[in-house]
Design a protein around this motif. Structure first.
Motif, mmCIF file in Angstrom:
data_model
loop_
_atom_site.group_PDB
_atom_site.id
_atom_site.type_symbol
_atom_site.label_atom_id
_atom_site.label_comp_id
_atom_site.label_asym_id
_atom_site.label_seq_id
_atom_site.Cartn_x
_atom_site.Cartn_y
_atom_site.Cartn_z
ATOM 1 N N CYS A 138 0.857 -1.190 0.000
ATOM 2 C CA CYS A 138 0.000 0.000 0.000
ATOM 3 C C CYS A 138 0.892 1.239 0.000
ATOM 4 O O CYS A 138 1.741 1.397 0.876
ATOM 5 C CB CYS A 138 -0.906 -0.007 1.226
ATOM 6 S SG CYS A 138 -1.853 1.518 1.384
ATOM 7 N N CYS A 193 -0.049 3.578 3.546
ATOM 8 C CA CYS A 193 0.391 3.202 4.895
ATOM 9 C C CYS A 193 1.596 2.270 4.877
ATOM 10 O O CYS A 193 2.183 1.991 5.915
ATOM 11 C CB CYS A 193 -0.757 2.566 5.675
ATOM 12 S SG CYS A 193 -1.224 0.917 5.094
ATOM 13 N N CYS A 248 -5.010 0.716 6.048
ATOM 14 C CA CYS A 248 -5.722 1.995 5.937
ATOM 15 C C CYS A 248 -6.841 1.827 4.922
ATOM 16 O O CYS A 248 -7.082 0.739 4.420
ATOM 17 C CB CYS A 248 -4.744 3.095 5.521
ATOM 18 S SG CYS A 248 -4.143 2.942 3.824
#
Ligand SMILES: [Zn+2]
Length: 100
Positions: A31, A34, A67
């Motif tokens: 990701c 995050c 997240c």
């Protein structure tokens, strides 16, 4: 917007297969928001498409994990950490970078 890499769908698939093998649940994506490494298998286990792991952080579906970032939903500076995949029909899709 700057992408880390721009690839055709076939180039992207070839790279994924070279890294993790042809079994998609083994694929891992980082990701860009995050930094969490999301595995396609995690998405499979919560009843989602394994392909979603390339576009959503697991936090969209699991509380207190990762997240809620998603490439399709937002035009965001975090897309800079993503790749842009070009399909033969002209569509483009931003996906997370591979985990390693
Ligand atoms: Zn995240």
């Amino acid at each position: 917007m700057k992408y880390k890499k721009i690839q055709t769908e076939q180039q992207w698939l070839n790279e994924g297969i070279a890294k993790y093998g042809a079994w998609i649940p083994n694929w891992r994506f980082k990701c860009p928001c995050c930094g969490r490494i999301n595995t396609a298998d995690e998405f499979d286990k919560v009843g989602l498409d394994v392909e979603d792991a390339s576009q959503f952080c697991i936090g969209n579906f699991k509380k207190k994990t990762g997240c809620n970032y998603a490439t399709m939903r937002t035009i965001s500076r975090h897309n800079e950490g993503c790749r842009l995949i070009r399909f033969d029909d002209g569509r483009c899709l931003a996906v997370f970078d591979f985990a390693d």
